[in-house]
Design a protein around this motif. Structure first.
Motif, PDB file in Angstrom:
ATOM      1  N   PRO A 223     -57.904  19.971 -45.654  1.00 20.85           N
ATOM      2  CA  PRO A 223     -57.867  18.507 -45.751  1.00 20.85           C
ATOM      3  C   PRO A 223     -56.444  17.991 -45.904  1.00 20.85           C
ATOM      4  N   ARG A 224     -56.282  16.711 -45.614  1.00 23.70           N
ATOM      5  CA  ARG A 224     -55.001  16.036 -45.837  1.00 23.70           C
ATOM      6  C   ARG A 224     -54.977  15.329 -47.186  1.00 23.70           C
ATOM      7  N   ALA A 225     -56.150  15.135 -47.784  1.00 20.28           N
ATOM      8  CA  ALA A 225     -56.262  14.552 -49.119  1.00 20.28           C
ATOM      9  C   ALA A 225     -57.648  14.850 -49.658  1.00 20.28           C
TER      10      ALA A 225
ATOM     11  N   LEU B 185     -52.615  22.880 -52.399  1.00 21.93           N
ATOM     12  CA  LEU B 185     -52.174  22.549 -51.043  1.00 21.93           C
ATOM     13  C   LEU B 185     -51.021  21.551 -51.031  1.00 21.93           C
ATOM     14  N   GLY B 186     -50.726  20.938 -52.178  1.00 18.71           N
ATOM     15  CA  GLY B 186     -49.662  19.950 -52.237  1.00 18.71           C
ATOM     16  C   GLY B 186     -50.007  18.648 -51.554  1.00 18.71           C
ATOM     17  N   ILE B 187     -51.284  18.261 -51.607  1.00 19.60           N
ATOM     18  CA  ILE B 187     -51.754  17.038 -50.974  1.00 19.60           C
ATOM     19  C   ILE B 187     -52.276  16.082 -52.051  1.00 19.60           C
ATOM     20  N   PRO B 188     -52.453  14.793 -51.719  1.00 26.72           N
ATOM     21  CA  PRO B 188     -52.993  13.866 -52.721  1.00 26.72           C
ATOM     22  C   PRO B 188     -54.377  14.301 -53.196  1.00 26.72           C
TER      23      PRO B 188
ATOM     24  N   ALA C 236     -58.605  14.357 -65.278  1.00 22.55           N
ATOM     25  CA  ALA C 236     -57.533  13.386 -65.108  1.00 22.55           C
ATOM     26  C   ALA C 236     -56.183  14.069 -64.907  1.00 22.55           C
ATOM     27  N   GLU C 237     -55.947  15.158 -65.621  1.00 21.84           N
ATOM     28  CA  GLU C 237     -54.683  15.881 -65.480  1.00 21.84           C
ATOM     29  C   GLU C 237     -54.588  16.620 -64.146  1.00 21.84           C
ATOM     30  N   ALA C 238     -55.727  17.005 -63.579  1.00 22.27           N
ATOM     31  CA  ALA C 238     -55.722  17.747 -62.316  1.00 22.27           C
ATOM     32  C   ALA C 238     -55.408  16.858 -61.117  1.00 22.27           C
ATOM     33  N   ALA C 239     -55.598  15.548 -61.264  1.00 20.72           N
ATOM     34  CA  ALA C 239     -55.412  14.622 -60.143  1.00 20.72           C
ATOM     35  C   ALA C 239     -53.949  14.209 -59.998  1.00 20.72           C
ATOM     36  N   SER C 240     -53.527  13.997 -58.765  1.00 24.06           N
ATOM     37  CA  SER C 240     -52.203  13.413 -58.534  1.00 24.06           C
ATOM     38  C   SER C 240     -52.241  11.896 -58.681  1.00 24.06           C
ATOM     39  N   HIS C 241     -53.427  11.302 -58.428  1.00 24.68           N
ATOM     40  CA  HIS C 241     -53.633   9.855 -58.538  1.00 24.68           C
ATOM     41  C   HIS C 241     -54.971   9.612 -59.229  1.00 24.68           C
ATOM     42  N   VAL C 242     -54.955   8.818 -60.291  1.00 25.82           N
ATOM     43  CA  VAL C 242     -56.202   8.406 -60.940  1.00 25.82           C
ATOM     44  C   VAL C 242     -56.308   6.893 -60.837  1.00 25.82           C
TER      45      VAL C 242
ATOM     46  N   THR D  10     -57.751   6.749 -50.483  1.00 20.64           N
ATOM     47  CA  THR D  10     -57.468   8.172 -50.259  1.00 20.64           C
ATOM     48  C   THR D  10     -57.086   8.428 -48.809  1.00 20.64           C
ATOM     49  N   LEU D  11     -57.798   7.807 -47.878  1.00 17.36           N
ATOM     50  CA  LEU D  11     -57.455   7.956 -46.467  1.00 17.36           C
ATOM     51  C   LEU D  11     -56.052   7.420 -46.189  1.00 17.36           C
ATOM     52  N   ALA D  12     -55.731   6.285 -46.791  1.00 18.71           N
ATOM     53  CA  ALA D  12     -54.404   5.704 -46.589  1.00 18.71           C
ATOM     54  C   ALA D  12     -53.305   6.629 -47.106  1.00 18.71           C
ATOM     55  N   LEU D  13     -53.517   7.248 -48.271  1.00 17.66           N
ATOM     56  CA  LEU D  13     -52.529   8.203 -48.785  1.00 17.66           C
ATOM     57  C   LEU D  13     -52.396   9.394 -47.840  1.00 17.66           C
ATOM     58  N   ALA D  14     -53.534   9.874 -47.322  1.00 22.23           N
ATOM     59  CA  ALA D  14     -53.498  11.003 -46.388  1.00 22.23           C
ATOM     60  C   ALA D  14     -52.715  10.660 -45.126  1.00 22.23           C
ATOM     61  N   GLU D  15     -52.762   9.380 -44.747  1.00 22.55           N
ATOM     62  CA  GLU D  15     -52.025   8.915 -43.565  1.00 22.55           C
ATOM     63  C   GLU D  15     -50.581   8.556 -43.906  1.00 22.55           C
TER      64      GLU D  15
END
Length: 292
Positions: A126-128, A149-152, A166-172, A245-250
């Protein structure tokens, strides 16, 4: 197309359109009714698919009549369901939802039972990733993958929210109720600052018609919501998270991603029927051109 992995809840919604929300123990007659799939991650997956991404949903449902309807509806909406487990002996989740003339909602949900922890997923890289809080093991699995993977890795911050998710997420992206429950603060701005102090990633709070608040190098930023004629708010937050999420992936920047998500959610609110009102990409782009 952009591959997005989503993990969390998939349910079936029985939706009733009423003038006013029920307040007494008596019979009520609906003006309209609809049976449609719901659930945080499932609604977000449909949004991703409508907006031109490829949505891979990881979820659990029972191998029962409700589960069959949930999976069939997702496939009809273009969501990849290879990782939606139909669990023998499990009971799928479903909800009765009343929506009043102002578009506000009242939800009674029966949670699924006996669904286990099916985490043996297969999907393109995945991209995100987007996870909700309704399936802890699945959310942690997905967010851990995103970090590797270093993705959002986005968490839909609905209460209750555990510290490890919450700590595992790059964005909450919290709801107001979610961030106040997580931090113990009663004011959303104070809660936003406390969440930012406690978490390593980016944090925001979404507040419906009041828009989105986030921190930019310690400074509180506010992006107002779009003004539309509201018909049905059901699923708007889920749709927002899917679009964000899609926007971040893009590789949109955070501000543009919020605008894109907010436009998508606003347009959803103009249509009756939960996620059935989710717009396509062309409609969102046209709306943004007219309103920004």
């Amino acid at each position: 197309m952009t591959d997005i992995l989503l993990a969390g809840q998939a349910v079936l919604d029985f939706i009733f359109d009423l003038d006013d929300l029920p307040t007494r123990a008596e019979k009520y007659r609906a003006k309209q009714g609809q049976i449609i799939g719901g659930g945080c991650a499932a609604n977000a997956a449909v949004a991703v698919a409508r907006l031109g991404g490829t949505a891979h949903l990881a979820a659990r449902v029972g191998a029962d009549q409700i589960g069959g309807l949930i999976v069939g509806g997702l496939r009809a909406d273009g969501v990849n369901t290879d990782n939606v487990a139909l669990v023998p002996g499990g009971r799928s989740s479903y909800s009765a939802i009343n929506i009043d003339a102002a578009g506000e909602r009242q939800i009674v949900n029966l949670r699924g039972e006996g669904l286990g922890e099916p985490l043996d997923w297969t999907h393109p890289t995945p991209r995100a990733v987007l996870a909700d809080t309704r399936w802890h093991a699945g959310a942690l699995h997905a967010l851990t993958l995103a970090r590797a993977l270093g993705i959002p890795g986005v968490l839909d911050g609905e209460a209750p929210i555990s510290q490890d998710l919450a700590e595992a997420a790059s964005h909450v992206a919290f709801s107001v109720q979610g961030i106040c429950d997580f931090t113990g603060e009663t004011d959303k701005i104070a809660a936003l600052k406390e969440a930012d102090r406690r978490l390593p990633g980016w944090v925001a709070v979404t507040d419906g018609a009041d828009g989105v608040y986030f921190l930019d190098h310690g400074v509180v930023r506010h992006i107002p919501s779009f003004t539309v004629e509201v018909v049905d708010t059901l699923g708007a937050g889920d749709v927002w998270h899917g679009a964000f999420t899609l926007a971040l992936a893009e590789e949109m920047n955070v501000e543009d991603a919020i605008l894109f998500a907010s436009a998508t959610a606003a347009l959803k609110c103009t249509k009756l029927g939960g996620r059935a009102g989710t717009p396509d990409r062309a409609t969102v782009i046209a709306f943004l051109k007219e309103n920004t």
